[in-house]
Write an enzyme that holds these catalytic residues in place. Sequence first.
Site, PDB file in Angstrom:
ATOM      1  N   GLU A 191       0.793  -1.234   0.000  1.00 45.98           N
ATOM      2  CA  GLU A 191       0.000   0.000   0.000  1.00 45.98           C
ATOM      3  C   GLU A 191       0.823   1.281   0.000  1.00 45.98           C
ATOM      4  O   GLU A 191       0.622   2.164   0.827  1.00 45.98           O
ATOM      5  CB  GLU A 191      -0.976  -0.023   1.194  1.00 45.98           C
ATOM      6  CG  GLU A 191      -1.880  -1.261   1.162  1.00 45.98           C
ATOM      7  CD  GLU A 191      -2.916  -1.295   2.283  1.00 45.98           C
ATOM      8  OE1 GLU A 191      -2.821  -0.457   3.201  1.00 45.98           O
ATOM      9  OE2 GLU A 191      -3.791  -2.165   2.227  1.00 45.98           O
TER      10      GLU A 191
ATOM     11  N   ASP B 230     -11.969  -9.982  -1.819  1.00 42.70           N
ATOM     12  CA  ASP B 230     -13.269 -10.169  -1.168  1.00 42.70           C
ATOM     13  C   ASP B 230     -14.233  -9.168  -1.776  1.00 42.70           C
ATOM     14  O   ASP B 230     -13.826  -8.140  -2.316  1.00 42.70           O
ATOM     15  CB  ASP B 230     -13.220 -10.120   0.375  1.00 42.70           C
ATOM     16  CG  ASP B 230     -12.512  -8.926   0.966  1.00 42.70           C
ATOM     17  OD1 ASP B 230     -12.359  -7.899   0.266  1.00 42.70           O
ATOM     18  OD2 ASP B 230     -12.122  -8.997   2.149  1.00 42.70           O
TER      19      ASP B 230
ATOM     20  N   GLU C 297      -5.927 -10.380  -2.353  1.00 45.44           N
ATOM     21  CA  GLU C 297      -6.742 -10.295  -1.127  1.00 45.44           C
ATOM     22  C   GLU C 297      -8.222 -10.172  -1.484  1.00 45.44           C
ATOM     23  O   GLU C 297      -8.967  -9.408  -0.862  1.00 45.44           O
ATOM     24  CB  GLU C 297      -6.321  -9.072  -0.282  1.00 45.44           C
ATOM     25  CG  GLU C 297      -4.851  -9.064   0.061  1.00 45.44           C
ATOM     26  CD  GLU C 297      -4.436  -7.909   0.972  1.00 45.44           C
ATOM     27  OE1 GLU C 297      -5.325  -7.233   1.560  1.00 45.44           O
ATOM     28  OE2 GLU C 297      -3.227  -7.686   1.105  1.00 45.44           O
TER      29      GLU C 297
ATOM     30  N   ASN D 237       2.241  -4.503  -3.464  1.00 37.87           N
ATOM     31  CA  ASN D 237       0.828  -4.878  -3.343  1.00 37.87           C
ATOM     32  C   ASN D 237       0.024  -3.626  -2.976  1.00 37.87           C
ATOM     33  O   ASN D 237       0.475  -2.824  -2.149  1.00 37.87           O
ATOM     34  CB  ASN D 237       0.777  -5.913  -2.198  1.00 37.87           C
ATOM     35  CG  ASN D 237      -0.519  -6.668  -2.071  1.00 37.87           C
ATOM     36  OD1 ASN D 237      -1.025  -7.171  -3.061  1.00 37.87           O
ATOM     37  ND2 ASN D 237      -1.038  -6.776  -0.852  1.00 37.87           N
TER      38      ASN D 237
ATOM     39  N   HIS E  92     -10.059  -5.772  -2.898  1.00 36.29           N
ATOM     40  CA  HIS E  92     -11.104  -5.572  -1.873  1.00 36.29           C
ATOM     41  C   HIS E  92     -12.233  -4.779  -2.546  1.00 36.29           C
ATOM     42  O   HIS E  92     -12.204  -3.554  -2.583  1.00 36.29           O
ATOM     43  CB  HIS E  92     -10.546  -4.820  -0.663  1.00 36.29           C
ATOM     44  CG  HIS E  92      -9.566  -5.630   0.116  1.00 36.29           C
ATOM     45  ND1 HIS E  92      -9.934  -6.803   0.761  1.00 36.29           N
ATOM     46  CD2 HIS E  92      -8.238  -5.473   0.344  1.00 36.29           C
ATOM     47  CE1 HIS E  92      -8.862  -7.320   1.369  1.00 36.29           C
ATOM     48  NE2 HIS E  92      -7.826  -6.539   1.124  1.00 36.29           N
TER      49      HIS E  92
HETATM   50  C1  XIL Z   1      -6.257  -7.095   7.713  1.00 34.68           C
HETATM   51  C2  XIL Z   1      -6.462  -8.348   8.531  1.00 34.68           C
HETATM   52  O1  XIL Z   1      -7.246  -9.261   7.804  1.00 34.68           O
HETATM   53  C3  XIL Z   1      -7.133  -8.015   9.845  1.00 34.68           C
HETATM   54  O2  XIL Z   1      -7.222  -9.155  10.677  1.00 34.68           O
HETATM   55  C4  XIL Z   1      -6.345  -6.914  10.553  1.00 34.68           C
HETATM   56  O3  XIL Z   1      -7.022  -6.527  11.734  1.00 34.68           O
HETATM   57  C5  XIL Z   1      -6.159  -5.725   9.637  1.00 34.68           C
HETATM   58  O4  XIL Z   1      -5.533  -6.148   8.448  1.00 34.68           O
HETATM   59  N1  XIL Z   1      -4.998  -4.927   3.263  1.00 34.68           N
HETATM   60  C6  XIL Z   1      -3.960  -5.729   3.659  1.00 34.68           C
HETATM   61  C7  XIL Z   1      -4.159  -6.711   4.730  1.00 34.68           C
HETATM   62  O5  XIL Z   1      -2.890  -5.706   3.013  1.00 34.68           O
HETATM   63  O6  XIL Z   1      -2.986  -6.912   5.477  1.00 34.68           O
HETATM   64  C8  XIL Z   1      -5.300  -6.333   5.625  1.00 34.68           C
HETATM   65  O7  XIL Z   1      -5.517  -7.403   6.556  1.00 34.68           O
HETATM   66  C9  XIL Z   1      -6.545  -6.024   4.832  1.00 34.68           C
HETATM   67  C10 XIL Z   1      -6.278  -4.869   3.904  1.00 34.68           C
END
Ligand code: XIL
Length: 461
Positions: free
Chosen positions: A160, A268, A266, A201, A237
């Site tokens: 990020e 979802d 990641e 990422n 996301h």
């Molecule tokens: C999230 C985890 O899933 C949670 O358990 C934690 O509290 C916060 O982080 N982007 C990312 C991940 O790169 O590391 C994050 O994971 C979600 C957003």
Amino acid sequence: MLPPRPSQPLLALVFALALLVALVVPPAQAAEPTLGELAAAKGRYFGSATDNPELTDAPYVAILGSEFNSITPGNSMKWDATEPQRGQFSFARGDEVVALAQRNSQRVRGHTLVWHSQLPGWVSNGGFPATELRSILQNHVTTVATHFKGKLAHWDVVNEPFNEDGTFRDSVFYRTLGQSYIADALRAARAADPAAKLYINDYNTDGLGAKSDGMYNLVKSLKAQGVPIDGVGFQGHLALQYGFPYKMQENLRRFADLGVDVAITELDIRMNLPADATKLATQATWYSDVTKACLAVSRCVGITIWDYTDKYSWIPSVFPGEGAALPYDENLRPKPAYNALRTALGGTPGDPGPTAACAVAYKVESQWNAGFTAAVTVTNRGTTPINGWRLTFAFPGDQKVTQGWNAGWSQTGRDVTAANASWNGTLAAGASASIGFNASYTGTNAAPATFALNGTACRAS
Ligand code: XIL
């Protein structure tokens, strides 16, 4: 001398008997291929994030171990977990995830070495001058990547780094070191673990736009300078209320054309709660569309969902009123998105309910020269309780059960039966029974390939 030829009537009789056997004996029911297997058939992986507290949930772990061929620790390799105090490293929880993956023959995506979030206060508020912060960063990357050397397929080295407008995020690293912190981190990671593929990422870079342009320009300049960068991770996301990423496939392709791998890291797809059939159907289409975008780009190496079940999604705690983001519901039952993923990966919509109403985790816990102890977890993956069960499997070698527990054990030749004990015969939907045995063996001690519960094939993990 020629052997005597069987007479015509005898041949006819043999043929008729063979036909009869073929008609009345049902073929062994093959388990549906998993998401991981379907992806592997396309030269990709299909993974899930997980987190250490979830690993005591046996039904959860059974599906995690069987359905996916890659896992990512959701938290336990982050800076606050691995170096909570300066110079004090802690790898136990990361190691636990790696060990689980190794038991299940899964690859691991390491996540993440340098990130502004989940960064301990001693780094973010330390007020370090540039030279010192640079050495703190290099030491962290080197120590963590060295610890996991050879065990990870990928590392999200930098996470990020961008603002929404494509400028660099004002983290303590950027503020103090400028964008050179990114190249430094990548070089340190390469030196520590030359085999891991090194990724940057980010989120909201999935489609074309200002933020992904920022990432694109960065990767282009890193490549031009010869900085080690192997891949770009697109977090994925997504949220139904914000629309599908604009030209996702074109976006993935332009990165691949720079000479890097791309991965969805990641995924979802959340929605405003409550979920309903329409939203779940749209969500299913989006999961399918993301998968198709990846499959259309040959350098898109795989997809990871950010955990697989709504039971453990991070969404509700971070986005109040939103959720239902993952392909399995809170009871570990597949949602429409699950079948959409199967179909997009070239499989059939086999709901694992009827074809894999059970999952079996078979673990050799200890082994010595002539014997071993195995732990077996039997999970009801159906929607209704099972009242009374018999687990059957065959040893591939000369293993002989000498003593068993939590079930009635018997063996004929290679065929083993474990019938429920009086106290564990009822398995509610999603519930598991833990049984085990000691056995003797000679030669190699390979695990049974298939298991059946009450005659139905189970998914092995
Ligand atoms: C999230 C985890 O899933 C949670 O358990 C934690 O509290 C916060 O982080 N982007 C990312 C991940 O790169 O590391 C994050 O994971 C979600 C957003």
